[in-house]
Scaffold this active site. Sequence first.
Site, mmCIF file in Angstrom:
data_model
loop_
_atom_site.group_PDB
_atom_site.id
_atom_site.type_symbol
_atom_site.label_atom_id
_atom_site.label_comp_id
_atom_site.label_asym_id
_atom_site.label_seq_id
_atom_site.Cartn_x
_atom_site.Cartn_y
_atom_site.Cartn_z
ATOM 1 N N ASN A 126 4.681 -6.905 5.970
ATOM 2 C CA ASN A 126 4.149 -8.248 5.732
ATOM 3 C C ASN A 126 4.071 -8.571 4.238
ATOM 4 O O ASN A 126 4.000 -9.739 3.865
ATOM 5 C CB ASN A 126 2.734 -8.377 6.319
ATOM 6 C CG ASN A 126 2.748 -8.570 7.834
ATOM 7 O OD1 ASN A 126 3.734 -9.034 8.390
ATOM 8 N ND2 ASN A 126 1.652 -8.201 8.466
ATOM 9 N N ALA A 148 0.826 -1.217 0.000
ATOM 10 C CA ALA A 148 0.000 0.000 0.000
ATOM 11 C C ALA A 148 0.857 1.262 0.000
ATOM 12 O O ALA A 148 0.637 2.168 -0.809
ATOM 13 C CB ALA A 148 -0.934 -0.010 1.207
ATOM 14 N N ARG A 166 -13.385 -20.401 8.742
ATOM 15 C CA ARG A 166 -12.146 -20.224 9.504
ATOM 16 C C ARG A 166 -12.387 -19.641 10.888
ATOM 17 O O ARG A 166 -11.784 -20.065 11.869
ATOM 18 C CB ARG A 166 -11.207 -19.269 8.765
ATOM 19 C CG ARG A 166 -10.581 -19.840 7.536
ATOM 20 C CD ARG A 166 -9.636 -18.811 6.940
ATOM 21 N NE ARG A 166 -9.046 -19.304 5.697
ATOM 22 C CZ ARG A 166 -8.080 -18.657 5.035
ATOM 23 N NH1 ARG A 166 -7.627 -17.501 5.500
ATOM 24 N NH2 ARG A 166 -7.595 -19.152 3.934
#
Lengths: 535, 535
Positions: free
Chosen positions: A102, A74, A355
């Site tokens: 990340n 980003a 999940r």
Amino acid sequence: MVDLERSIYDYIHNLLFSKEKIMNTLNRRKFLSSSALLATSSLITVTANAAAKDPMPAKWDEEADIIVVGSGFAGLAAAAEAKNANAGNVIVLEKMRAPGGNSVINGGIFAVPGNPAQVKLGIKDSPELLASDMIAAGLGYGYPEKIKAMTEEALPTYEWTVKELGVQYNDKVGQEGGHSVPRHVYTINGSGSEIVHKQLAYAKKLGIPVRLRVYVERIIRDEDGRVKGLQVREGYRFPNAQSGKVKFIKAKKAVILCHGGFGADVNYRMKHDPKLTDKFDTTNQPGATSELWREASRIGGNLIQADWIQCGPWNSPEEKGMGVALYFAQGAAATQGIWIDCATGKRFVNELANRKIRADAVITNNNKGHTCIALADQTAVDLTIQKSRPGILDKQLERKVVHKFATLEDLAKQYNVPMDALQATIADYNKHQAEGTPDEMGRKIYKGAQAIGTGPWYCSILSPKVHHCMGGLETNSKGQVIDVSSDKPIPGLYAAGESTGGVHGAVRLGSCAVLDCLANGRIAGRKAAQEQNWS
Amino acid sequence: MVDLERSIYDYIHNLLFSKEKIMNTLNRRKFLSSSALLATSSLITVTANAAAKDPMPAKWDEEADIIVVGSGFAGLAAAAEAKNANAGNVIVLEKMRAPGGNSVINGGIFAVPGNPAQVKLGIKDSPELLASDMIAAGLGYGYPEKIKAMTEEALPTYEWTVKELGVQYNDKVGQEGGHSVPRHVYTINGSGSEIVHKQLAYAKKLGIPVRLRVYVERIIRDEDGRVKGLQVREGYRFPNAQSGKVKFIKAKKAVILCHGGFGADVNYRMKHDPKLTDKFDTTNQPGATSELWREASRIGGNLIQADWIQCGPWNSPEEKGMGVALYFAQGAAATQGIWIDCATGKRFVNELANRKIRADAVITNNNKGHTCIALADQTAVDLTIQKSRPGILDKQLERKVVHKFATLEDLAKQYNVPMDALQATIADYNKHQAEGTPDEMGRKIYKGAQAIGTGPWYCSILSPKVHHCMGGLETNSKGQVIDVSSDKPIPGLYAAGESTGGVHGAVRLGSCAVLDCLANGRIAGRKAAQEQNWS
């Protein structure tokens, strides 16, 4: 008491009509809804006082037109687009010793409706279809207008990465759970690092400095409500927040926050979800901490949905990061085996539930001190991962993240599972498998599953890892950060990527993180470039 | 690129070891976990700047030792306890024209482990059992230490309401869903107004003024980080935030925020859950708006879990507030009938799933413009509500919130339900009822259910109503509001009741709202009384 009682009864009676009353007032005022009036008028007075009134520094040590915080997908996308939109002097600040956050350890799959690989295979897709998949998976917590803006930006952003950045993708198209059609492209090296490499090279080409070890200590918001710069520590050494030299950097146009999530910050994540104790590891890099989540809130940013924190339910605590055990726990045990609470010998969740449900169930057991394992027999592994991922089982055994036992007794002994309860659990599974009926937990037997009972036996330990923060700063579809008091954009402040909320809602679909960061980063960078200098 | 690539690869490699590295650093520093260091040290510098630096008023128009905001259960409990702890001059501010907020229209059931009615019936219960029920229902989002403090306060608080306030309860004990045992007491008039009446009388006795039509516009937090008073509008006329006269009231000891939830504020609730559009009514009083949620966040309060907003899935849009249609939709249709999406003629959710799942499913259909109805035949109503609540069906029909049709065709015609699809849906239900197998949506056939098919037919329209905000300000177990930057209590600021988060987590159990407000109100009032005057 009499007058008191009357006032209470008047009040209750009044409630029955208050809505109409308000509506009448509103109609007169040409407002759309009562809340429009409440939210608007009730804030007019607050707005004037909305900003945290930080003292301006005596002098700024340096200045830039646009300061981007964070060097992941980003941040680097926002910086590049701002520069190309003639924003002037654009700099990127990264607190860690290397860039990429990340993103550099991301899996490199990118949801792009209408990508060339889809077209070649004749797969019909559209931004609208992706948007509806995201809204459904997000349990309606996503902001429709933001999702619309982002999904429409997907194909142009993909083309930009190819033509402008030179990112290489293979010619395959993939499909993650929750997507209606196969729609993600894969980077050539199967990692986000392919994109980050090219973004860094592109930044260099554009003359955008990516300054490492610069920690943002304060966002400086002035009395007039505008964000005017940052207080940073240059030469910062993670994780010591007292390291480095304090400096004030003026942002003449804007600050763009792309600082990512807080998956590695146990104290802060426990405020939003107390279950996520230090028992649980994270797939994130260690710099994924909360300081800018706190600081953005302090200066009046509106934080939303921060309690939606995605954990992979199938991870193993016996390896770092995402690891490889999940292919066994999901591919073999969840489909044609069972997940067991070792303390009881019983199943504790529908192994095919989403999940969130599965991760919460394992987390709750782990917090009680119960070990949970994914279990499958030889037949199950032969029917599943041995076919779908040849060689993976050997690798899992070699890394000691999947364990093999000659007999069920040996396995039960190793993990202190009550043997009779375990046998009863397996018998119940086999009964439903034979009947083809859903079991007590609503699990439907997987297509082609066999009865469980043929040794040798395999298992992996289950321990969810914190993976992605769905919530974050409220931004509008242009990437402007919204003020908690006024509902208006905070002048000079933008955000994109994992630091923002309202994109993924309750659940982020696989392959949508790269899209979110790149597309919204570009949107924010372009818009920020249009800001007027405040001095 | 070479140096760049190396730094990236160094970085990835470093990740594999960073955790140990940090742990070593930490062990040296005697910290418990990496996050402890991150969260602590990374904030030391921020803390100094944590407070929103509001200008102090030139002069205070008046002063009190403690200002309580809100006159519901929590506010009145906090004020009384503070006064009895010799806090000095305690005042209560209420923005509406009558006191009581949502408490006065509350159902008046109060969860009290160990209450006399339980003892008489020999029901074994404890604060620990209630705490475990709440944590389970809250999906582990509740703060264990806060729940512990509150549940231990339950019985003493009940006794206080009887002995000190003179609240009257009947001699029955009830059980809401999610509770392990029957544990709630009922007020004599079946309403929270019995408690509020007595609290108001008690306040009067203690000399605590409850000042109506006083709107809090600003919480004034000084440079030293302490909350020192409020900017209010006296003579405020809801909902016009420009009405009334601006006044500054100094709080020498503390401000206690008991302003409740934001269920009636469509704009704000849509920030946290965009599904909750103005299509949806609320069971709340119209003053349940967001201004103090925003203001508390602006001055540095940490807001948590605000996206967990409880809606009753079974409400009817054809009546105000909680109404009576729910007894049909839940008692007859959910147990021995079906819920239908009129646009498709199909079921859309497990009618026995939890409130959140069912409300979300109806909301999603409603937002698509689909009408949803709860449907039952004569057999179903005879087997259920006709037995359990004699007379309720007649009342529902009379109020035109449950509708009766001679034939299924008439009903289908009225709501434009495709008849063939509807018949197929009923046939499928009957098949599973005959087999006793769970259906596609995992619904297990209710005990004693019969096949559907005997007219006349009954239905109610489904439209969830916003009921309770589970999230709110982060407080510790003493009711102190926590600063988003420092993780320390904000000096002089307390909160209790629906304005706080971390008590109910994801789901509030029935009968726990009264407990939350009264017990935590008392805890906050007692602690606030111990604050030192700042002047």
